[in-house]
Design a protein around this motif. Structure first.
Motif: not given
Length: 980
Positions: A705, A789, A753
């Motif tokens: 990520e 994130d 996600e």
């Protein structure tokens, strides 16, 4: 000069056209109604510090030009010539106004009913673009640029244009960016598409790339009237008035350290605004203090995206939309620009935030904010409601993990503190004379029971008296989490004006239209004919897709079977290993290497699963993008869930259950003896499997990520520098080119996600009875995940299109299914995998406390000896003599029925089945009762919604009445107080 400017202004007012942008600032807003007050949250979309320390955030606040002074007697002849020539220019401009009136802006405050659909840009067509008269005179040959130094306002305009957020004139804000290659052959489609965009009211401006001569950027600006027109079509809710009762906490209450200070987020003041669907006919009802900030940047981008999706590029019913142009290579990318850099040379505490992106980075994406609440309103304002709901759900899930992690930690600590006092562990550690039967065929030797002392103590950490309590607690926790999320979602949808919002009718996917263009039916919603998929074709494709799913699941089971075969082969090899440590702990080595190999297989198959799921979903030909996303998400969840949990299910429910007994072991392919559980039980293998997979999976996901985008962005910057594309390495790229060099958001949006978090939720709940530390590991991971994130969205990705959503979609149903499966799985883990039921039966039926009730550990005295059966070693034919023990409830060799199941075996089996039934019914009953007690929407929210509906209707009634009374009074007509 004064005469001409005044005549032009009066001419504009007669024609109902808009004045220039500098004159727009001078317009006096309508007086609000009696129940209407300014709404700070909408009229002040930027933080106070932003307007103080950054000049490009309010581009249209042009200072009013000073009125020209009359000529004096001492005025030079040159000045008179200049004025006379300006007068000629003004006369020419006045004559051309009738021709160019269609390209003017129209002010809805002056003429609401008139719509202008033609907007052009002078950079491409050379037409009048509604600049001020003064700016037109400045661009004339007789300007003062050659004789006078540049003013501050001109420097400010250049700074705005160079920042990459505005057109070249420094006034028109960029709402969207299109990117294409000059070498692309789709010139005609692109030209037609952009021409139709201008016809719809958008303004376009081209700009070549600095670092790549083949790349061209198309900047899009949406003027005020176009925003109003499409905001009305899209039913966008805008602020109506300030009327709600705001409750403030008492000053003496201690400040919550997890909340952000108001000084840190000056843009998020407590201002509750009533909103209503925007309407140009009732524009006087809305609180419009500044037309430039009335529509937020995300709303402007959403309106432009709506127009891009519905603009044609060729003649034909389905030849429209930016998505099709991206698929056929006409454009390389389409994205809204970021609001500037996320970093600043000056500290935010002293100089304030430059923009919302900088504010999000400093107050949300930085690691120092890990213990703070998320600024959800600012996230929603910048990224849209869909992404805002994801981070709201992730934050809610992380917060709810805190009590689960604490209880799981207490259960673990209870096992740690009682490890030495456990009667079962004591008996195993003190069994110096108990000989255990060999656990493999050739290389295993006889071992004493006390050699399993460490395994027994470690098993007690997870298998103790608190296991059942924790399993029931986690089942109830899952229900409470989902039910309270419904309430949280209801509050967010109310605060974000999503209560009355419904998904608009989606456009059909190009693949669906191309496949079924010959068959049409009337859409029951739109009333228009559209392609239709016949039911037989849909059913046949669905059956093929289901067959593909089962094939992939069988592939997963084949991989698990291969790992099982590896364990059977490896245990013989590790048992004869030269290293003493591995030879002694060969079972641990077998389980550890098996887990690592299984994890590598899992990660390898994930890539295959994604491609197969993509192909199967395309094979079904879903009608819309949302149907495609739901189908793809369901397949990916099934594949990933089976892939991650199949080996865990094997260890929990099959390992050691069908191994047989000494002298009559079951063998795989008549060659490899099936694996047995350790003398202390199979739970330690299950804990090891879950711990390794959970930790390694989270580490890999975090790297993919954040680490992977960081490496990609670093490599792209390195290539630009090595190619000498930034000449002196001092050229500052405009914002649109910086965004182009960032990574695009995942192709499937938030699917990856959500999938990661839902799979983690499964680990946290399904086998939590065997691994109480799972909630704690999930909590620690999610604290990092939120900031990862956030950092990814703010710094490493292009700004995604701000989309709207009212919930988390199909994932809520998947979470409910996991909650149901967790109850069943934990019941079987406690009843079958752990030794809770055998110890319970022994304490109440066969132990020293028989018929007295279980009171303490002394009631388990003799349990280990009771749980071990006896086998005659001479029957093995390996030269051994005497007796050995093994885990089972079988009769000894000297009984009348040797090696048959004893009565205690049947008592334990009945108790296990009874526990499964009682546990499931009890927990499901508690879950249903709690779900019934917790309403989906808070009562105060229901009252506020009904109150708001009443007040909005009343305020709109009075505002309309007051407006009509003023109109009648202005026209000299009599009016009354009743509704006209």
């Amino acid at each position: 000069m004064v005469h001409h400017s005044g005549s032009i202004q009066s001419f504009r007012q007669q024609k109902g056209m808009n004045t220039s942008k500098s004159e727009t600032v001078k317009d006096h807003p309508l007086k609000p109604s009696r129940r209407s007050m300014p709404c700070l949250a909408q009229s002040q979309t930027h933080p106070q510090s932003l307007s103080k320390h950054s000049s490009f955030l309010q581009p249209n606040r042009v200072q009013p030009q000073p009125r020209p002074q009359p000529l004096s007697a001492g005025t030079s002849t040159a000045t008179v010539d200049v004025v006379s020539e300006r007068a000629k220019v003004m006369e020419t401009l006045e004559n051309n106004l009738l021709k160019l009136s269609n390209t003017e802006y129209s002010d809805p405050f002056l003429d609401i009913g008139k719509e202008k659909d033609t907007y052009t840009d002078d950079s491409e067509h050379g037409n009048y673009d509604a600049r001020t008269d003064q700016s037109l005179l400045i661009q004339n040959k007789l300007t003062r640029q050659k004789t006078e130094p540049r003013t501050k306002s001109s420097l400010k305009t250049d700074a705005m244009a160079s920042s990459g957020l505005f057109f070249k004139d420094g006034k028109k804000r960029i709402d969207y960016i299109l990117v294409y290659k000059k070498s692309s052959p789709q010139v005609e489609k692109r030209s037609t598409f952009e021409k139709n965009l201008r016809a719809e009211g958008l303004m376009l401006e081209r700009e070549p790339a600095v670092t790549n001569s083949d790349i061209m950027f198309v900047k899009i600006h949406c003027p005020w009237e176009t925003l109003c027109k499409y905001a009305e079509r899209m039913n966008i809710r805008m602020p109506f008035s300030l009327q709600r009762n705001m409750r403030e906490l008492k000053s003496w209450l201690p400040r919550n350290p997890m909340k952000l200070d108001k000084e840190a987020l000056p843009d998020l003041e407590e201002t509750d605004c009533y909103t209503a669907p925007f309407s140009r006919a009732r524009i006087h009802h809305f609180t419009i203090n500044n037309k430039d900030s009335f529509f937020s940047n995300s709303t402007r981008s959403r309106i432009v995206h709506h127009m891009l999706q519905r603009t044609k590029y060729e003649d034909g019913k389905s030849k429209m939309g930016i998505n099709r142009l991206l698929n056929n290579g006409t454009y390389e990318a389409a994205f809204p620009p970021h609001e500037g850099s996320h970093k600043s040379r000056h500290p935010i505490k002293t100089h304030g935030a430059q923009n919302h992106r900088h504010l999000l980075y400093e107050r949300w994406a930085r690691w120092g904010m890990w213990y703070k609440y998320q600024p959800l309103d600012l996230i929603r304002r910048y990224f849209g409601e869909k992404i805002g709901l994801y981070f709201a759900w992730l934050g809610w899930y992380t917060g709810m993990l805190i009590p689960a992690a604490l209880v799981g930690l207490f259960v673990f600590l209870y096992g740690l503190f009682t490890m030495d006092s456990s009667q079962v562990s004591k008996e195993i550690c003190e069994a110096n004379e108990t000989i255990m039967c060999p656990m493999c065929e050739r290389n295993c030797t006889l071992q004493k029971l006390n050699e399993s002392c460490i395994y027994a103590k470690v098993t007690h950490l997870f298998d103790n008296g608190g296991t059942v309590f924790f399993a029931i607690f986690m089942a109830i926790w899952a229900t409470v989490f989902l039910e309270f999320w419904k309430r949280r979602r209801a509050v967010l949808t109310y605060d974000w004006d999503l209560i009355d919002w419904e998904d608009e009718e989606e456009e059909l996917r190009p693949q669906f239209e191309a496949k079924y263009s010959q068959v049409e039916r009337v859409n029951p919603i739109t009333g228009k004919p559209e392609p239709f998929q016949p039911f037989p074709d849909k059913l046949s494709r669905l059956m093929v897709s289901v067959s593909g799913i089962f094939f992939m699941i069988s592939l997963v089971l084949t991989a698990v079977f291969a790992v099982v075969v590896y364990r059977l082969v490896a245990m013989e090899q590790f048992a004869s290993f030269k290293w003493y440590f591995i030879k002694k702990y060969w079972q641990f080595a077998t389980s550890g290497t098996g887990v690592c190999i299984n994890f590598m297989i899992i990660m390898s198959l994930n890539v295959v699963y994604e491609k197969v799921a993509y192909l199967l979903t395309d094979l079904e030909h879903p009608r819309t993008e949302s149907e495609w996303e739901n189908s793809f998400a369901l397949k990916m969840f099934l594949f990933q869930f089976v892939n991650l949990n199949s080996s865990i299910f094997y260890i929990a429910f099959f390992l050691g259950r069908f191994a047989g007994r000494p002298g009559k072991y079951n063998k795989l392919f008549n060659r490899w003896r099936l694996e047995e559980c350790h003398p202390s039980g199979c739970l330690i293998d299950l804990c090891l499997q879950m711990g390794v997979i959970m930790v390694l999976k989270q580490m890999w996901n975090n790297f993919m990520e954040l680490g992977y985008p960081l490496l990609q962005n670093w490599w792209s910057r390195r290539k630009m520098k090595r190619g000498g594309q930034l000449m002196e390495h001092k050229i500052s790229l405009p914002q649109w080119e910086k965004d182009w060099n960032l990574q695009p958001m995942n192709l499937h949006g938030l699917m990856d996600e959500y999938l990661e978090m839902v799979l983690q939720f499964g680990f946290t709940t399904i086998f939590v009875a065997a691994f109480p530390l799972a909630p704690l590991l999930a909590l620690l991971n999610n604290i990092i995940e939120i900031r990862l994130d956030a950092y990814k969205f703010v710094t490493q990705w292009r700004r995604p299109m701000p989309a709207r959503a009212t919930d988390i979609g199909i994932w809520y149903g998947i979470l409910e299914g996991i909650g149901v499966l967790a109850v069943i799985t934990n019941a079987f883990v406690i009843a079958i995998t752990s030794d809770y039921i055998p110890r319970f039966v022994y304490a109440y039926k066969y132990g020293p406390c028989t018929d007295q009730g279980y009171r303490q550990e002394k009631c388990l005295k003799g349990y280990v000896n009771s749980s071990l059966s006896v086998f005659d070693l001479s029957e093995l034919g390996m030269g051994y003599s005497g007796y050995c023990r093994y885990r089972d409830y079988r009769a000894p060799p000297w009984s009348s029925t040797p090696y048959e199941f004893t009565l205690q075996f049947w008592h334990v089996l009945a108790a296990r089945l009874a526990f499964i039934i009682v546990f499931e019914h009890l927990v499901f009953g508690i879950k249903s009762f709690i779900a019934y007690l917790i309403p989906d929407m808070p009562k105060d929210l229901c009252d506020r919604m009904r109150r708001e509906k009443y007040l909005v209707q009343e305020m709109m009634y009075e505002a309309e009445l007051e407006h009509l009374q003023k109109e009648r009074k202005k026209n000299g007509k009599q009016y009354h107080h009743e509704w006209p």
